[in-house]
Design a protein around this motif. Sequence first.
Motif, short mmCIF file in Angstrom:
data_model
loop_
_atom_site.label_atom_id
_atom_site.label_comp_id
_atom_site.label_asym_id
_atom_site.label_seq_id
_atom_site.Cartn_x
_atom_site.Cartn_y
_atom_site.Cartn_z
N ALA A 145 -24.91 -6.81 14.48
CA ALA A 145 -23.87 -6.50 14.59
C ALA A 145 -22.70 -7.37 14.01
N ARG A 146 -23.12 -8.17 15.03
CA ARG A 146 -21.94 -9.45 15.18
C ARG A 146 -21.79 -9.86 12.96
N SER A 147 -22.92 -10.31 12.36
CA SER A 147 -22.69 -10.27 11.06
C SER A 147 -21.98 -9.71 10.26
N HIS A 148 -22.27 -8.39 10.86
CA HIS A 148 -22.17 -7.46 9.62
C HIS A 148 -19.89 -6.87 10.09
N ALA A 149 -20.26 -6.98 11.16
CA ALA A 149 -18.66 -7.58 11.74
C ALA A 149 -17.85 -8.51 11.45
N THR A 150 -18.54 -10.13 11.07
CA THR A 150 -18.22 -11.03 10.18
C THR A 150 -17.88 -10.46 8.44
N TYR A 151 -18.72 -10.24 8.45
CA TYR A 151 -18.16 -9.98 6.46
C TYR A 151 -17.84 -9.26 6.30
N TRP A 152 -17.42 -7.96 7.17
CA TRP A 152 -16.00 -7.21 7.08
C TRP A 152 -15.19 -7.93 8.04
N ALA A 153 -14.79 -8.36 8.77
CA ALA A 153 -13.76 -9.64 8.61
C ALA A 153 -12.99 -10.09 7.43
N GLY A 154 -14.44 -10.37 6.84
CA GLY A 154 -14.33 -11.42 5.35
C GLY A 154 -13.15 -10.22 4.76
N ARG A 155 -13.80 -9.58 4.43
CA ARG A 155 -13.39 -8.55 3.31
C ARG A 155 -12.17 -8.66 3.96
N GLY A 156 -11.58 -7.90 4.70
CA GLY A 156 -10.40 -8.03 5.70
C GLY A 156 -9.77 -8.80 5.65
N VAL A 157 -9.92 -10.28 4.87
CA VAL A 157 -9.10 -11.44 4.71
C VAL A 157 -8.48 -11.09 3.20
N VAL A 158 -9.46 -11.04 2.71
CA VAL A 158 -9.25 -10.76 0.90
C VAL A 158 -8.06 -8.65 1.21
N ARG A 159 -8.44 -8.07 1.56
CA ARG A 159 -7.54 -7.45 1.55
C ARG A 159 -5.81 -7.01 2.27
N GLY A 160 -6.20 -8.07 3.29
CA GLY A 160 -4.53 -8.29 4.11
C GLY A 160 -3.70 -9.17 3.03
N ALA A 161 -4.69 -10.38 2.19
CA ALA A 161 -4.37 -11.13 1.65
C ALA A 161 -3.10 -10.29 0.24
N GLN A 162 -3.84 -9.22 -0.38
CA GLN A 162 -3.79 -8.06 -1.61
C GLN A 162 -2.42 -7.78 -0.78
N ALA A 163 -2.37 -7.22 0.28
CA ALA A 163 -1.39 -6.20 0.85
C ALA A 163 -0.51 -7.23 1.32
N VAL A 164 -0.19 -8.16 1.66
CA VAL A 164 1.19 -8.69 2.07
C VAL A 164 1.45 -9.13 0.01
N ASP A 165 1.00 -9.70 -0.19
CA ASP A 165 0.84 -10.38 -1.78
C ASP A 165 1.57 -8.60 -2.95
N GLU A 166 1.46 -8.00 -2.04
CA GLU A 166 1.97 -5.99 -2.26
C GLU A 166 2.82 -5.88 -2.08
N HIS A 167 2.58 -6.16 -0.58
CA HIS A 167 4.27 -5.74 0.46
C HIS A 167 5.07 -6.61 0.98
N GLU A 168 6.10 -7.06 0.60
CA GLU A 168 6.69 -8.19 1.52
C GLU A 168 7.26 -8.09 2.52
N GLY A 169 7.43 -6.54 2.95
CA GLY A 169 7.60 -5.97 3.93
C GLY A 169 7.23 -5.85 5.04
N ALA A 170 5.81 -6.73 5.36
CA ALA A 170 5.23 -6.55 6.38
C ALA A 170 5.17 -7.43 7.60
N PRO A 171 5.24 -6.89 8.97
CA PRO A 171 6.07 -7.44 9.93
C PRO A 171 5.07 -8.34 10.05
N SER A 172 5.53 -9.66 10.64
CA SER A 172 5.42 -11.12 10.85
C SER A 172 4.16 -11.15 11.28
#
Length: 153
Positions: free
Chosen positions: A2-29
């Motif tokens: 569970a911890r390793s798969h959650a860590t994997y998905w956290a890594g995927r989330g970082v990538v997705r989050g960085a893409q979302a920030v690049d796409e939407h500059e109006g994201a909350p601080s």
Amino acid sequence: MARSHATYWAGRGVVRGAQAVDEHEGAPSWWHSSVRRLESWSGTPSAQRGLDLVRRWGPVAVTLAYLTVGLQTAVIASAGLVKMPYLRFAIASVPGAIAWAVIWATIGFGALWAALALFARSPWALAAAVVLVVLAVGWSVRRRARVRVQAEV
């Protein structure tokens, strides 16, 4: 698992989050600061080692990461950061998790029972053993850091 798969998905989330920030500059601080913190983690030496291992060895690095201490999280998060396909990650994590469980069930529990038996005989002997282990680990870490610094120079 569970911890390793959650860590994997956290890594995927970082990538997705960085893409979302690049796409939407109006994201909350708070979103921007969270992404910056996670991005700064990916620049640490441990994370860089994990990324290098995953890029070079792929799923084999994930399997072998379960046998390490300190590098395991970096390798598993790196698998998410480089967007390793989930099925490939999941298949690679199964033998690693089994090996980790076998090691913990044998050596780990053996060490635990030995420590309890030593404590039952003499708490001072257990304290001395713990101090010796901490000193040995500290010496090893300092030695490795010194060798790494010399190699960089």
